[in-house]
Design an enzyme around this catalytic site. Structure first.
Site, short mmCIF file in Angstrom:
data_model
loop_
_atom_site.label_atom_id
_atom_site.label_comp_id
_atom_site.label_asym_id
_atom_site.label_seq_id
_atom_site.Cartn_x
_atom_site.Cartn_y
_atom_site.Cartn_z
N GLY A 217 17.59 53.48 -53.20
CA GLY A 217 18.54 52.37 -53.19
C GLY A 217 19.25 52.27 -54.52
N ASN A 218 19.84 51.13 -54.80
CA ASN A 218 20.50 50.91 -56.09
C ASN A 218 20.41 49.44 -56.46
OD1 ASN A 218 22.93 49.51 -54.99
ND2 ASN A 218 23.13 51.46 -53.90
#
Ligand code: CTP
Length: 409
Positions: A217-218
């Site tokens: 993810g981020n």
């Protein structure tokens, strides 16, 4: 005074509040406060008659600004109050309460006091909230004055029936401040520049599962996308939000929300009925790649692979750009870690966008998780527009303004 709620529906509106000599003037204090609570900036002008009912000091304190009732500010020095400037300042001139006498003066174009001079010099729309005894309100003269004002485009906030100051009961009582603020919200909404525009907006990160508990993810918080959704709603748009996992409340007034986790799910939601939207905006930080294989259960330490094979995720924005019809506007974002201009320009062309909003993590206070952002906007003809570091709410309003300019040119 507390700061307005983020979804405040009168956000950024400049309301020039006119107060005239009716007993209902005591409600003006609450009205000024209510308008501010909903995000408006309020300035007050009063007739000399209104001062008998409520002091300018009360309204000046509540609005944190001087209240004007006379042509001269200081009789000794001869300083005068600029009614033309005030008349140009407001987005609306709201006269509440409006007496029978003021309504008549507005019809005649009289200029017997400062408030009437503001009326004649104002270029913004005017709304009046009549307040008077039932017989005065029902009188043919008042009714014909109201009809003539309505013909001129003045918004009439009809009084309600109830107990009046005279002790009589009937129609003529000014609406309560909350109801006037509600009325004004609707009135602004009906004239809102994005009314009738259906907008699809992606926001937040995506999470691409490695197994049932881990993902790629981020750090996207979704704040910029949600602030933009709020600003678009406030400008009258019908906003359909597709959101990755975020810790944010859905902004008031958003028409629908589709919660997704992965890029694939976001793509599916973003492609559905795409041709029915007028505008599509991609603020989401979509993961560019996902694990080729994801385990259905948690992988234990000894089962973890030494490398994770990746495959690209679908590019939602590029798909929109390909599908875009002549009536549609497609807007992208570019988050870069350097100055990012060349990269943003590349995305603008490659994804067939109308404009792209660039923000760089190289700027202090911009990027993921912060409450501020600093953007530049690039149009498809290469024209650049640079903005200061601002709150994400203000940045959202700058982007909406750019969109409005784009739609009208
Ligand atoms: N975007 C998208 N779908 C993807 C990747 C990006 O819709 N799979 C959109 C983003 O929402 C953003 C724009 O494309 O509006 C640019 O995203 P960004 O991550 O800056 O660029 P990428 O196209 O992913 O290119 P790169 O990673 O090489 O910078």
């Amino acid at each position: 005074m507390g700061s307005p709620a983020p979804s405040a529906s009168l956000h950024g509106k400049r309301i020039l509040l006119g107060v005239t000599g009716s007993i209902a003037a005591y409600k003006s204090a609450v009205l000024a406060r209510e308008l501010q609570r909903r995000g408006a900036t309020v300035r007050v002008v009063m007739t000399p008659g209104a001062i008998d009912f409520i002091t300018p000091l009360t309204l000046a304190t509540l609005t944190d600004h001087p209240v004007y009732s006379d042509f001269t500010e200081n009789k000794d020095s001869g300083e005068w109050t600029n009614h033309v400037e005030l008349g140009l300042w407001g987005d609306v001139f709201l006269v509440a309460p409006a007496t029978a006498n003021t309504l008549s003066a507005f019809v005649q174009g009289s200029c017997d006091n400062f408030l009437q001079a503001v009326h004649l010099s104002s270029r913004c729309p005017i709304c009046v909230a009549p307040a008077m005894d039932l017989d005065m309100f029902a009188h043919g003269a008042t009714q014909s004055n109201l009809a003539r004002l309505a013909e001129r485009g003045v918004g009439i906030i009809e009084p309600e029936s109830g107990l009046l100051a005279s002790g009589l009961e009937g129609k003529g009582r000014m609406l309560e401040p909350e109801a006037i603020a509600d009325w004004l919200e609707l009135w602004f909404h009906d004239r809102a520049p994005l009314k009738g525009q259906k907008i699809l907006l992606t926001a937040g990160p995506t999470q691409e599962p490695i197994d049932s508990v881990r993902f790629i993810g981020n750090h996207s918080s979704g704040k910029m996308g949600y602030a933009l959704a709020t600003a678009l709603v406030q400008h009258g748009a019908e906003v359909h939000l597709i959101s990755g996992p975020v810790q944010l409340k859905v902004p008031a007034g958003v028409a629908s929300v589709t919660n997704v986790q992965t890029a694939q799910e976001m793509m599916a939601a973003a492609s559905e009925n795409f041709n029915t939207y007028d505008i599509a905006i991609a603020t989401a930080a979509v993961a560019d790649a996902r694990p080729k294989h994801s385990a259905a259960a948690k992988l234990h330490r000894n089962e973890l692979p030494s490398a994770i094979a990746l495959e690209p995720t679908p590019d939602i924005l590029a798909h929109w750009g390909q599908q875009k019809a002549a009536h549609q506007t497609v807007i992208g974002f570019a988050l870069e870690t350097d100055d990012g201009v060349a990269s943003a320009m590349g995305k603008l062309k490659r994804k067939n966008l109308d404009f792209i909003v660039l923000n760089s993590t190289a700027v202090k206070g911009a990027g993921f998780g912060t409450d501020t952002n600093q953007i530049s906007i690039f149009d498809s003809d290469g024209k650049a527009h640079k903005f200061e570091l601002k709150s994400k709410t203000e940045v959202a309003h700058d982007i909406v303004q750019h969109l409005l300019n784009h739609l009208t040119t």
